[in-house]
Design a protein around this motif. Structure first.
Motif, PDB file in Angstrom:
ATOM      1  N   LEU A   1       0.819  -1.072   0.021  1.00 36.88           N
ATOM      2  CA  LEU A   1       0.019   0.016  -0.025  1.00 36.88           C
ATOM      3  C   LEU A   1       0.853   1.316  -0.080  1.00 36.88           C
ATOM      4  O   LEU A   1       1.806   1.198   0.656  1.00 36.88           O
ATOM      5  N   TYR A   2       0.511   2.205  -0.918  1.00 36.87           N
ATOM      6  CA  TYR A   2       0.944   3.470  -0.724  1.00 36.87           C
ATOM      7  C   TYR A   2      -0.073   4.390  -0.218  1.00 36.87           C
ATOM      8  O   TYR A   2      -1.082   4.651  -1.030  1.00 36.87           O
ATOM      9  N   LEU A   3       0.216   5.109   0.960  1.00 30.15           N
ATOM     10  CA  LEU A   3      -0.518   5.773   1.594  1.00 30.15           C
ATOM     11  C   LEU A   3      -0.368   7.262   1.915  1.00 30.15           C
ATOM     12  O   LEU A   3       0.787   7.789   2.251  1.00 30.15           O
TER      13      LEU A   3
ATOM     14  N   ASN B   1       2.656  13.440   2.057  1.00 32.00           N
ATOM     15  CA  ASN B   1       1.231  14.258   2.449  1.00 32.00           C
ATOM     16  C   ASN B   1       0.493  13.656   3.432  1.00 32.00           C
ATOM     17  O   ASN B   1      -0.671  13.642   4.050  1.00 32.00           O
ATOM     18  N   GLY B   2       1.026  12.198   3.925  1.00 27.90           N
ATOM     19  CA  GLY B   2       0.471  11.411   4.756  1.00 27.90           C
ATOM     20  C   GLY B   2       0.218  11.606   6.215  1.00 27.90           C
ATOM     21  O   GLY B   2       1.434  12.165   6.635  1.00 27.90           O
ATOM     22  N   LYS B   3      -0.595  11.800   6.667  1.00 22.78           N
ATOM     23  CA  LYS B   3      -0.693  12.133   8.387  1.00 22.78           C
ATOM     24  C   LYS B   3      -1.432  11.203   8.987  1.00 22.78           C
ATOM     25  O   LYS B   3      -2.513  10.823   8.870  1.00 22.78           O
ATOM     26  N   ILE B   4      -0.887  10.296   9.726  1.00 24.24           N
ATOM     27  CA  ILE B   4      -1.340   9.041  10.423  1.00 24.24           C
ATOM     28  C   ILE B   4      -1.176   9.555  11.788  1.00 24.24           C
ATOM     29  O   ILE B   4      -0.348   9.624  12.550  1.00 24.24           O
ATOM     30  N   LYS B   5      -2.303   9.068  12.605  1.00 27.06           N
ATOM     31  CA  LYS B   5      -2.582   8.918  13.895  1.00 27.06           C
ATOM     32  C   LYS B   5      -3.161   7.382  14.194  1.00 27.06           C
ATOM     33  O   LYS B   5      -4.426   7.523  14.494  1.00 27.06           O
ATOM     34  N   ALA B   6      -2.163   6.510  14.344  1.00 24.31           N
ATOM     35  CA  ALA B   6      -2.640   5.244  14.102  1.00 24.31           C
ATOM     36  C   ALA B   6      -1.364   4.272  14.625  1.00 24.31           C
ATOM     37  O   ALA B   6      -0.295   4.837  14.740  1.00 24.31           O
TER      38      ALA B   6
ATOM     39  N   HIS C   1       7.735   8.866   4.629  1.00 26.76           N
ATOM     40  CA  HIS C   1       7.927  10.118   4.148  1.00 26.76           C
ATOM     41  C   HIS C   1       7.218  11.421   4.828  1.00 26.76           C
ATOM     42  O   HIS C   1       7.605  12.516   4.855  1.00 26.76           O
ATOM     43  N   GLY C   2       6.229  10.981   5.446  1.00 28.85           N
ATOM     44  CA  GLY C   2       5.081  12.078   5.807  1.00 28.85           C
ATOM     45  C   GLY C   2       5.306  11.752   7.448  1.00 28.85           C
ATOM     46  O   GLY C   2       6.063  11.800   8.045  1.00 28.85           O
ATOM     47  N   ARG C   3       4.043  12.039   8.164  1.00 24.98           N
ATOM     48  CA  ARG C   3       3.839  12.080   9.474  1.00 24.98           C
ATOM     49  C   ARG C   3       3.206  11.082  10.361  1.00 24.98           C
ATOM     50  O   ARG C   3       2.158  10.672   9.803  1.00 24.98           O
ATOM     51  N   ILE C   4       3.705  10.671  11.116  1.00 26.81           N
ATOM     52  CA  ILE C   4       3.129   9.494  12.190  1.00 26.81           C
ATOM     53  C   ILE C   4       3.263   9.865  13.650  1.00 26.81           C
ATOM     54  O   ILE C   4       4.235  10.087  14.065  1.00 26.81           O
ATOM     55  N   GLU C   5       1.969   9.462  14.155  1.00 29.64           N
ATOM     56  CA  GLU C   5       1.629   9.617  15.724  1.00 29.64           C
ATOM     57  C   GLU C   5       1.091   8.395  16.110  1.00 29.64           C
ATOM     58  O   GLU C   5       0.253   8.082  16.199  1.00 29.64           O
ATOM     59  N   GLY C   6       2.205   7.464  16.512  1.00 30.93           N
ATOM     60  CA  GLY C   6       1.633   6.187  16.895  1.00 30.93           C
ATOM     61  C   GLY C   6       2.768   5.177  16.951  1.00 30.93           C
ATOM     62  O   GLY C   6       3.923   5.264  16.376  1.00 30.93           O
ATOM     63  N   ASN C   7       2.468   3.850  17.328  1.00 30.37           N
ATOM     64  CA  ASN C   7       3.769   3.050  17.587  1.00 30.37           C
ATOM     65  C   ASN C   7       3.696   2.183  16.191  1.00 30.37           C
ATOM     66  O   ASN C   7       2.578   1.846  15.718  1.00 30.37           O
ATOM     67  N   ILE C   8       4.963   1.767  16.064  1.00 31.98           N
ATOM     68  CA  ILE C   8       5.078   0.915  14.588  1.00 31.98           C
ATOM     69  C   ILE C   8       5.674  -0.332  15.020  1.00 31.98           C
ATOM     70  O   ILE C   8       6.736  -0.639  15.830  1.00 31.98           O
TER      71      ILE C   8
END
Length: 202
Positions: free
Chosen positions: A71-73, A93-98, A108-115
């Motif tokens: 997947l490209y998100l 442009n990805g903004k992930i809160k997950a 490349h974008g922004r993530i707030e959450g555990n991986i």
């Protein structure tokens, strides 16, 4: 005296009533044929991208996202992302809160959450990650923003590599000379060609 002319060598038309046969014009060289332009078949798309899903930057998802393909998100998601056996690319442009579970992850974008990744995590220079990372391999480019903890997991050993050790340990008990005392505890003498553990008898 009469001198013959150069034309006199040609045969003359003896019958004055028949007109002279016109000489056919020389055949011109054949014009080059114009090749017929064949319609080009559209090139098939890259087979590696054929099974890659794409979520654009205007898409917003709230809830759980699961899938069985890469997947490209590039949109925004709030919730959970579960792609355990596949790779995930977070666009600029990805903004992930997950919380994210994937095999490989490129951010490349922004993530707030555990991986949690079973393979490799790449944090590119334009990314922002706030959360913990659990993976086997990680790459952090110069300029990436990361705030959290990193847990590097060891590669799990296949069961086949453990079996010979167990066989060698049991062989060491018999060949190395194991003796049992009256209390039921076993004592092992490790020889040079066998492997044993003092914890096996407990």
């Amino acid at each position: 005296m009469w001198k013959p002319r150069p034309e006199d060598g040609k045969p003359m038309n003896m019958n004055p009533t028949q007109p002279a046969q016109p000489v056919p014009p020389p055949v011109a060289a054949a014009a080059p044929s114009i090749p017929i332009q064949q319609k080009e078949t559209p090139k098939a798309s890259d087979p590696h991208r054929a099974d890659v899903g794409h979520i654009g930057k205007s898409v917003q998802i709230k809830g759980e996202l699961t899938g069985s393909e890469d997947l490209y998100l590039d949109g925004s998601i709030e919730g959970t992302v579960d792609l355990r056996d596949h790779s995930l690319i977070i666009g600029p442009n990805g903004k992930i809160k997950a919380s994210i579970s994937a095999r490989d992850l490129v951010v490349h974008g922004r993530i707030e959450g555990n991986i949690t990744a079973t393979g490799r995590v790449e944090l590119r220079k334009s990314c922002t990650l706030i959360g913990d990372v659990s993976t086997q391999r990680i790459v952090i480019e110069d300029g990436a923003f990361f705030k959290g903890a990193i847990d590097i997991k060891e590669k799990s050993q296949p069961a086949e590599t453990r079996k010979p050790l167990a066989v060698a340990a049991s062989a060491g008990m018999s060949a190395g000379g194991s003796s049992s005392s009256s209390s039921g505890a076993s004592s092992y003498s490790a020889s040079s060609d066998s492997q044993g553990s003092f914890l096996d008898g407990k």
